[in-house]
Design a protein around this motif. Structure first.
Motif, short mmCIF file in Angstrom:
data_model
loop_
_atom_site.label_atom_id
_atom_site.label_comp_id
_atom_site.label_asym_id
_atom_site.label_seq_id
_atom_site.Cartn_x
_atom_site.Cartn_y
_atom_site.Cartn_z
N ASP A 47 0.91 -1.55 -0.14
CA ASP A 47 -0.01 -0.10 -0.10
C ASP A 47 1.31 1.40 0.31
O ASP A 47 1.79 1.19 0.75
N LEU A 48 0.94 1.80 -1.06
CA LEU A 48 1.78 2.77 -1.16
C LEU A 48 0.83 4.77 -1.08
O LEU A 48 1.28 5.43 -0.36
N HIS A 49 -0.50 4.52 -0.72
CA HIS A 49 -1.05 5.52 -0.49
C HIS A 49 -1.07 5.66 1.82
O HIS A 49 -1.11 5.09 1.63
N HIS A 50 -0.66 7.44 1.50
CA HIS A 50 -1.02 7.60 3.07
C HIS A 50 -1.17 8.84 2.65
O HIS A 50 -0.70 10.46 1.91
N PRO A 51 -2.20 9.60 3.75
CA PRO A 51 -2.92 10.87 3.23
C PRO A 51 -2.04 11.35 3.98
O PRO A 51 -2.94 13.15 3.39
N ALA A 52 -1.05 11.84 4.69
CA ALA A 52 -0.11 12.97 5.19
C ALA A 52 1.22 12.70 5.49
O ALA A 52 1.32 12.31 7.02
N PRO A 53 2.07 12.05 4.55
CA PRO A 53 3.51 11.30 4.66
C PRO A 53 3.87 12.25 5.49
O PRO A 53 4.44 14.14 5.28
N PRO A 54 4.05 11.43 6.86
CA PRO A 54 5.80 12.67 7.74
C PRO A 54 6.51 13.50 6.59
O PRO A 54 7.19 13.15 6.24
N PRO A 55 6.89 14.36 7.24
CA PRO A 55 8.29 15.43 6.38
C PRO A 55 9.73 14.33 6.51
O PRO A 55 9.77 14.27 7.94
N GLY A 56 10.04 14.01 5.39
CA GLY A 56 12.08 13.70 5.86
C GLY A 56 11.61 12.17 6.15
O GLY A 56 12.15 11.10 6.13
N SER A 57 9.65 11.64 6.23
CA SER A 57 9.43 9.89 6.36
C SER A 57 10.22 9.44 5.19
O SER A 57 9.92 9.87 3.77
N GLU A 114 7.49 7.40 4.02
CA GLU A 114 6.38 7.35 3.48
C GLU A 114 6.15 8.67 2.09
O GLU A 114 6.14 8.81 0.90
N GLU A 115 6.97 9.48 2.58
CA GLU A 115 7.42 11.10 1.74
C GLU A 115 8.11 10.91 0.75
O GLU A 115 7.61 11.06 -0.40
N ARG A 116 9.05 10.31 1.10
CA ARG A 116 9.86 9.96 -0.44
C ARG A 116 9.14 9.54 -1.30
O ARG A 116 9.35 9.10 -2.24
N VAL A 117 8.02 8.45 -1.68
CA VAL A 117 6.88 7.54 -2.02
C VAL A 117 6.32 8.89 -3.14
O VAL A 117 6.86 8.71 -4.53
N TYR A 118 5.93 9.67 -1.99
CA TYR A 118 5.38 10.95 -3.24
C TYR A 118 6.28 11.35 -4.00
O TYR A 118 6.28 12.76 -4.88
N LEU A 119 7.82 11.73 -4.00
CA LEU A 119 8.70 12.69 -3.68
C LEU A 119 9.22 12.26 -5.42
O LEU A 119 9.90 12.61 -5.43
N ASP A 120 9.77 11.00 -5.13
CA ASP A 120 10.60 10.35 -5.58
C ASP A 120 10.32 9.08 -6.43
O ASP A 120 11.29 9.00 -7.38
N ARG A 134 -2.98 5.29 -5.55
CA ARG A 134 -3.56 3.66 -5.61
C ARG A 134 -3.54 2.92 -6.27
O ARG A 134 -3.78 1.58 -5.87
N ALA A 135 -2.96 3.53 -7.66
CA ALA A 135 -2.87 2.74 -8.83
C ALA A 135 -1.72 1.17 -8.32
O ALA A 135 -1.55 0.70 -9.50
N ALA A 136 -0.59 2.39 -7.51
CA ALA A 136 0.78 1.58 -7.71
C ALA A 136 0.66 0.84 -6.43
O ALA A 136 1.65 -0.21 -6.17
N SER A 137 -0.78 0.53 -5.73
CA SER A 137 -0.45 -0.41 -5.01
C SER A 137 -1.81 -1.59 -5.02
O SER A 137 -2.75 -1.47 -5.20
N PRO A 138 -0.78 -2.62 -4.66
CA PRO A 138 -1.39 -4.09 -4.23
C PRO A 138 -2.25 -4.15 -4.26
O PRO A 138 -3.16 -4.47 -5.02
#
Length: 289
Positions: free
Chosen positions: A182-192, A194-200, A209-213
């Motif tokens: 699951d790659l979805h996160h409603p509010a990824p903490p800065p520097g986490s 989870e945030e790296r998924v959205y940035l990189d 959601r499409a990227a989440s099995p």
């Protein structure tokens, strides 16, 4: 036996535990194992990423060896196929071959590019397997961490198989190890991470959601074994537990198993040829024979 791997440079791994894992995986994958034939850096295209390592049993297998295609982890931004070879002796002893492909990494190749790369790798590998005494109709997808995520998505997206040259009858099962489902996160903490998924990793935030099995489990068409560590990362534990709940009434055969390991230990534990994970694979293979 390989004294030192010639690896392309990559960004530093994010945590010391990942560096320790990488060193241990490389050290265990140098080769020279009895009963294993090593075929490294097989090209399936002109790109530097279009390579795979193949480890086959030296003993002939009637009908050709089943094949585990194992994708390396590394958070989609790091990783080498050379992290995976240490599984070869345990698999060869069971008459199974190991293929370890590479794929382009984020942020240069964001989702869905690396998924498409991995799909093409499966199609290209299957086209070469008969040359090496393997059965291209008996493929089992696996991978660790981000590699488990990729393996799961391939298994869950049969709509993409044809374009990648994957025969619709060839994939016989999937066994993600500590897969990030699951790659979805409603509010990824800065520097986490989870945030790296959205940035990189994702091309667009809405692709999470499409990227989440986890969101494709209704399309499960092959046996699935989800395994993770009791000391795994929180997002791996949570996503696998959620997947287990969603698959409770699945018509496909499923396995769920946790091990007393952390995130990196769930892969390194497979250095033990008698580990129970291989028993799950054997059970899956028997059920799909």
């Amino acid at each position: 036996m390989i004294e030192k791997f010639d690896l392309a440079s990559q960004p530093p791994l994010p945590v010391p535990a990942a560096e320790d894992y990488a060193r241990a995986a490389l050290d265990a994958s140098r080769g020279g194992w009895p009963g294993v034939a090593e075929h490294r850096d097989i090209a399936f295209g002109p790109g530097d990423w279009q390579r795979f390592d193949l480890f086959t049993p030296t003993a002939a297998v009637e009908g050709g060896a089943d094949v585990v295609i194992f994708f390396h982890g590394g958070g989609w931004t790091n990783g080498y196929k050379e992290w995976c070879g240490f599984m070869a002796p345990a698999l060869a002893a069971r008459g199974v071959a190991l293929a370890a492909p590479t794929y382009r990494l984020a942020p240069d190749a964001r989702f869905p590019v690396f998924l498409e790369d991995a799909m093409k790798a499966v199609g290209a590998i299957s086209a070469r397997l008969a040359e090496y005494g393997c059965n291209p109709k008996r493929l089992f997808l696996s991978g660790h961490s981000a590699g488990g995520h990729i393996a799961a998505l391939i298994a869950l997206r049969p709509d993409m198989w044809s374009d990648a040259g994957i025969d619709e009858t060839s994939i016989c099962g999937c066994l993600p190890v500590s897969g990030i489902l699951d790659l979805h996160h409603p509010a990824p903490p800065p520097g986490s991470l989870e945030e790296r998924v959205y940035l990189d990793v994702l091309d667009r935030a809405e692709d999470d959601r499409a990227a989440s099995p986890l969101n494709w489990l209704d399309d499960l068409s092959v046996p699935l074994a989800l395994t993770w560590g009791e000391k795994d990362t929180e997002r791996v534990r949570r996503s696998n537990e959620n997947a287990r709940e969603k698959l409770e009434n699945s018509r496909q055969r499923c396995w769920f198993r946790t091990w007393d390991e952390d995130h990196f230990g769930t892969h390194l534990m497979l250095r033990d040829p008698a580990h129970g994970w291989y028993d799950i694979l054997d059970d899956m293979r028997k059920g799909t024979a």
